[in-house]
Design an enzyme around this catalytic site. Structure first.
Site, PDB file in Angstrom:
ATOM      1  N   ARG A   5     -11.197   0.062  -6.339  1.00 19.28           N
ATOM      2  CA  ARG A   5      -9.801   0.515  -6.228  1.00 19.28           C
ATOM      3  C   ARG A   5      -8.897  -0.283  -7.157  1.00 19.28           C
ATOM      4  O   ARG A   5      -7.975   0.269  -7.763  1.00 19.28           O
ATOM      5  CB  ARG A   5      -9.327   0.405  -4.772  1.00 19.28           C
ATOM      6  N   LYS A  25      -2.218   0.687  -6.046  1.00 21.80           N
ATOM      7  CA  LYS A  25      -1.773  -0.491  -5.287  1.00 21.80           C
ATOM      8  C   LYS A  25      -1.008  -1.377  -6.265  1.00 21.80           C
ATOM      9  O   LYS A  25      -1.529  -2.364  -6.792  1.00 21.80           O
ATOM     10  CB  LYS A  25      -2.990  -1.193  -4.682  1.00 21.80           C
ATOM     11  N   GLU A  79       2.289   7.109   5.736  1.00 24.79           N
ATOM     12  CA  GLU A  79       1.584   5.878   6.098  1.00 24.79           C
ATOM     13  C   GLU A  79       2.627   4.860   6.562  1.00 24.79           C
ATOM     14  O   GLU A  79       3.803   5.172   6.649  1.00 24.79           O
ATOM     15  CB  GLU A  79       0.777   5.331   4.916  1.00 24.79           C
TER      16      GLU A  79
END
Ligand code: PMP
Length: 294
Positions: free
Chosen positions: A52, A151, A184
């Protein structure tokens, strides 16, 4: 023993782990990060987190000066230098030092930082009693502007939501997307259970593809739960049988109240307890060994 931090290829004492004020991570939030956990001398879901990280780097066109294997070695080296077996590991890769303009082409060398430290959890009583959360006015970034699957070091969107949670006197905020669907939380993914189905928003709604989210989706069928990635609204939260959050820091944490509505009977649900148990079993038995190799 003083804590050692990995900074651009060197292990340096915590006090000497300093980054330039010209670093674009600092000036513009230009960079990416990962949070990883080690349990019992093993790094949990190591490859997934590293994958990721490199996907986030690709999306922002940042060339990490280490291969994935070298990055994993650097993490292991940092854990060993700090003699850690249970740890929270933070990797930060920023665009590096540039000038005051925002052009990333002026930043020749990314900054690579690895911090491994003792874990910091939510207080244990929240796992037993469950969390109270609120939905907040700040909407999750739309994927077309800054994709929540990256991220990135740009957490201001989540921080604004966190401020709203703080002001409501609770620890976590549920963020909706621009269309009103649940996306989220500020640092966690969200799940509901309704009529034997486990439901979490698809990442296109505006959510990080959480590594712990994947773990829960993997183990849930063992409990007879049907797993669905489906859009849902605030209303679905209020009428859920159970609700919980997942994240590297939080693991699996029950939610018992949302916007002053009790979820289920206002205590952590049975499926949630079982999922916490299954998660912990996996976390304590799987992973990449820190000390057995090489
Ligand atoms: N969403 C956001 C915004 C996060 O910061 C995190 C924590 N990294 C998560 C979800 C959960 O992801 P993971 O399970 O990979 O920690």
């Amino acid at each position: 023993m003083s804590q050692k931090v990995y900074l651009n290829g060197e292990l340096v004492a915590k006090e000497d782990a300093k980054v330039s004020v010209w670093d674009h991570g600092y000036l513009y939030g230009d960079g990416i990060f990962e949070g990883i956990r080690a349990y019992n001398g093993r790094v949990f879901r190591f490859d997934e987190h590293i994958k990721r990280l490199y996907e986030s780097a690709k999306a922002i066109m940042l060339d990490i000066p280490l291969s994935k294997e070298e990055m994993e070695e650097a993490v292991i080296k940092t854990l060993r230098a700090n003699e850690l077996s249970d740890a929270y590991i933070r990797l930060v890769i920023s665009r590096g030092v540039g000038d005051l303009g925002l052009d990333p082409q002026k930043c020749p060398e990314p900054t690579v930082l690895i911090i491994a430290s003792d874990i910091e959890l939510y207080p244990p009583e929240f796992y037993e009693q469950g969390l109270e959360v609120v939905t907040v006015p700040t909407r999750r970034n739309i994927p077309e502007a800054l994709n929540p699957r990256i991220k990135s070091l740009n957490y201001l969107n989540n921080i604004l939501a966190k401020i709203e949670a703080n002001r409501a006197g609770v620890l976590e905020a549920v963020m909706l997307n621009n269309e009103g669907y649940v996306a989220e939380c500020t640092g966690d993914n969200i799940f509901i259970i309704k009529d034997g189905k486990l439901i979490t928003p698809p990442t296109y709604v505006g959510a990080l593809k959480g590594v712990k989210r994947e773990v829960v989706m993997e183990v849930a069928p063992k409990l007879g739960l049907e797993v669905k990635e489906e859009v849902f609204t605030r209303h679905d939260l209020y009428i859920a049988d159970e609700c919980f959050l997942t994240g590297t820091a939080a693991e699996v944490i029950p939610v018992v109240k949302i916007d002053d509505r009790e979820i289920g009977d206002g205590t952590p649900g049975d499926y949630t307890w079982d999922l916490i148990e299954l998660f912990r079993e996996k976390a304590n038995s799987e992973g990449y060994p820190i000390y057995d190799k090489g």
